[in-house]
Scaffold this motif. Structure first.
Motif, PDB file in Angstrom:
ATOM      1  N   GLY A   1       7.117  -4.890  -9.072  1.00  0.00           N
ATOM      2  CA  GLY A   1       6.408  -3.802  -9.743  1.00  0.00           C
ATOM      3  C   GLY A   1       4.903  -3.844  -9.562  1.00  0.00           C
ATOM      4  O   GLY A   1       4.163  -3.299 -10.380  1.00  0.00           O
ATOM      5  N   VAL A   2       4.448  -4.462  -8.505  1.00  0.00           N
ATOM      6  CA  VAL A   2       3.008  -4.536  -8.233  1.00  0.00           C
ATOM      7  C   VAL A   2       2.569  -3.187  -7.674  1.00  0.00           C
ATOM      8  O   VAL A   2       3.019  -2.768  -6.618  1.00  0.00           O
ATOM      9  CB  VAL A   2       2.685  -5.676  -7.245  1.00  0.00           C
ATOM     10  N   THR A   3       1.710  -2.517  -8.412  1.00  0.00           N
ATOM     11  CA  THR A   3       1.271  -1.174  -8.016  1.00  0.00           C
ATOM     12  C   THR A   3      -0.211  -1.102  -7.682  1.00  0.00           C
ATOM     13  O   THR A   3      -0.665  -0.096  -7.152  1.00  0.00           O
ATOM     14  CB  THR A   3       1.587  -0.152  -9.127  1.00  0.00           C
TER      15      THR A   3
ATOM     16  N   GLU B   1       8.324  -5.616   0.194  1.00  0.00           N
ATOM     17  CA  GLU B   1       9.560  -5.545  -0.593  1.00  0.00           C
ATOM     18  C   GLU B   1       9.439  -6.382  -1.868  1.00  0.00           C
ATOM     19  O   GLU B   1       9.877  -5.964  -2.938  1.00  0.00           O
ATOM     20  CB  GLU B   1      10.752  -6.021   0.244  1.00  0.00           C
ATOM     21  N   ILE B   2       8.823  -7.541  -1.760  1.00  0.00           N
ATOM     22  CA  ILE B   2       8.608  -8.394  -2.927  1.00  0.00           C
ATOM     23  C   ILE B   2       7.678  -7.694  -3.907  1.00  0.00           C
ATOM     24  O   ILE B   2       7.929  -7.672  -5.114  1.00  0.00           O
ATOM     25  CB  ILE B   2       8.026  -9.756  -2.511  1.00  0.00           C
ATOM     26  N   CYS B   3       6.607  -7.115  -3.393  1.00  0.00           N
ATOM     27  CA  CYS B   3       5.643  -6.415  -4.248  1.00  0.00           C
ATOM     28  C   CYS B   3       6.326  -5.276  -5.000  1.00  0.00           C
ATOM     29  O   CYS B   3       6.091  -5.080  -6.197  1.00  0.00           O
ATOM     30  CB  CYS B   3       4.472  -5.896  -3.417  1.00  0.00           C
ATOM     31  N   THR B   4       7.184  -4.545  -4.316  1.00  0.00           N
ATOM     32  CA  THR B   4       7.916  -3.449  -4.954  1.00  0.00           C
ATOM     33  C   THR B   4       8.871  -3.980  -6.005  1.00  0.00           C
ATOM     34  O   THR B   4       8.916  -3.471  -7.131  1.00  0.00           O
ATOM     35  CB  THR B   4       8.687  -2.635  -3.888  1.00  0.00           C
TER      36      THR B   4
ATOM     37  N   PHE C   1       0.319 -22.524  -6.394  1.00  0.00           N
ATOM     38  CA  PHE C   1      -0.325 -21.272  -6.027  1.00  0.00           C
ATOM     39  C   PHE C   1       0.424 -20.603  -4.889  1.00  0.00           C
ATOM     40  O   PHE C   1       0.789 -21.255  -3.912  1.00  0.00           O
ATOM     41  CB  PHE C   1      -1.769 -21.561  -5.603  1.00  0.00           C
ATOM     42  N   GLY C   2       0.667 -19.299  -5.018  1.00  0.00           N
ATOM     43  CA  GLY C   2       1.297 -18.533  -3.961  1.00  0.00           C
ATOM     44  C   GLY C   2       0.534 -17.255  -3.687  1.00  0.00           C
ATOM     45  O   GLY C   2      -0.109 -16.709  -4.586  1.00  0.00           O
ATOM     46  N   ARG C   3       0.588 -16.811  -2.437  1.00  0.00           N
ATOM     47  CA  ARG C   3      -0.069 -15.562  -2.037  1.00  0.00           C
ATOM     48  C   ARG C   3       0.974 -14.646  -1.438  1.00  0.00           C
ATOM     49  O   ARG C   3       1.815 -15.090  -0.664  1.00  0.00           O
ATOM     50  CB  ARG C   3      -1.122 -15.820  -0.966  1.00  0.00           C
ATOM     51  N   VAL C   4       0.882 -13.361  -1.771  1.00  0.00           N
ATOM     52  CA  VAL C   4       1.777 -12.363  -1.193  1.00  0.00           C
ATOM     53  C   VAL C   4       0.914 -11.239  -0.638  1.00  0.00           C
ATOM     54  O   VAL C   4       0.233 -10.542  -1.390  1.00  0.00           O
ATOM     55  CB  VAL C   4       2.772 -11.808  -2.238  1.00  0.00           C
ATOM     56  N   ASP C   5       0.937 -11.090   0.678  1.00  0.00           N
ATOM     57  CA  ASP C   5       0.190 -10.032   1.346  1.00  0.00           C
ATOM     58  C   ASP C   5       1.072  -8.786   1.350  1.00  0.00           C
ATOM     59  O   ASP C   5       1.988  -8.655   2.164  1.00  0.00           O
ATOM     60  CB  ASP C   5      -0.154 -10.457   2.773  1.00  0.00           C
TER      61      ASP C   5
ATOM     62  N   VAL D   1       0.673 -16.469  -8.798  1.00  0.00           N
ATOM     63  CA  VAL D   1       0.924 -15.715  -7.576  1.00  0.00           C
ATOM     64  C   VAL D   1      -0.111 -14.599  -7.448  1.00  0.00           C
ATOM     65  O   VAL D   1      -0.296 -13.800  -8.369  1.00  0.00           O
ATOM     66  CB  VAL D   1       2.355 -15.141  -7.556  1.00  0.00           C
ATOM     67  N   TYR D   2      -0.744 -14.574  -6.309  1.00  0.00           N
ATOM     68  CA  TYR D   2      -1.816 -13.631  -6.005  1.00  0.00           C
ATOM     69  C   TYR D   2      -1.271 -12.579  -5.037  1.00  0.00           C
ATOM     70  O   TYR D   2      -0.954 -12.890  -3.895  1.00  0.00           O
ATOM     71  CB  TYR D   2      -2.982 -14.409  -5.383  1.00  0.00           C
ATOM     72  N   PHE D   3      -1.119 -11.351  -5.513  1.00  0.00           N
ATOM     73  CA  PHE D   3      -0.660 -10.223  -4.703  1.00  0.00           C
ATOM     74  C   PHE D   3      -1.902  -9.483  -4.203  1.00  0.00           C
ATOM     75  O   PHE D   3      -2.755  -9.108  -5.008  1.00  0.00           O
ATOM     76  CB  PHE D   3       0.202  -9.269  -5.537  1.00  0.00           C
ATOM     77  N   PHE D   4      -1.976  -9.263  -2.900  1.00  0.00           N
ATOM     78  CA  PHE D   4      -3.191  -8.667  -2.343  1.00  0.00           C
ATOM     79  C   PHE D   4      -2.875  -7.884  -1.072  1.00  0.00           C
ATOM     80  O   PHE D   4      -1.752  -7.914  -0.569  1.00  0.00           O
ATOM     81  CB  PHE D   4      -4.214  -9.763  -2.023  1.00  0.00           C
ATOM     82  N   ALA D   5      -3.896  -7.205  -0.569  1.00  0.00           N
ATOM     83  CA  ALA D   5      -3.853  -6.558   0.739  1.00  0.00           C
ATOM     84  C   ALA D   5      -5.203  -6.821   1.399  1.00  0.00           C
ATOM     85  O   ALA D   5      -6.242  -6.643   0.758  1.00  0.00           O
ATOM     86  CB  ALA D   5      -3.608  -5.058   0.611  1.00  0.00           C
TER      87      ALA D   5
END
Length: 96
Positions: A58-60, A52-55, A40-44, A10-14
């Motif tokens: 714990g993605v900081t 909310e998912i990022c929080t 593969f998953g992406r979270v913008d 999972v790729y967390f990004f902005a």
């Protein structure tokens, strides 16, 4: 991701993150090449619902790349954001 037995990357990004912009192409190409072994998953994280998912996860900082197996977070990538390093991580994750 949380309710399955598959291995996920999972790729967390902005989109506004310059490091994310550089890493996105490499991560996506590598993930597509290994799609039989890893999902593969992406979270913008800039989107309200995804934030909310990022929080919760714990993605900081971004980009953040995590591996989930059996519904649990098992590994976080902490290496270089170069193309070769990212591809190597995805390939290693997909074949482990």
């Amino acid at each position: 991701v949380k309710n399955g037995n598959r291995r996920w990357l999972v790729y967390f990004f902005a989109p506004s993150c310059s490091h994310c912009q550089q890493a996105t192409i490499s991560v996506e190409k590598a993930a597509k090449a290994r799609k039989q072994r890893v999902t593969f998953g992406r979270v913008d994280c800039s989107l309200k619902r995804a934030a909310e998912i990022c929080t919760e996860e714990g993605v900081t900082s971004m980009p953040t790349i995590r591996v989930y197996e059996g519904g649990a977070h098992t590994k976080t990538y902490d290496g270089s954001h170069t193309h070769d390093a990212l591809v190597n991580f995805v390939e290693t994750t997909a074949t482990a």
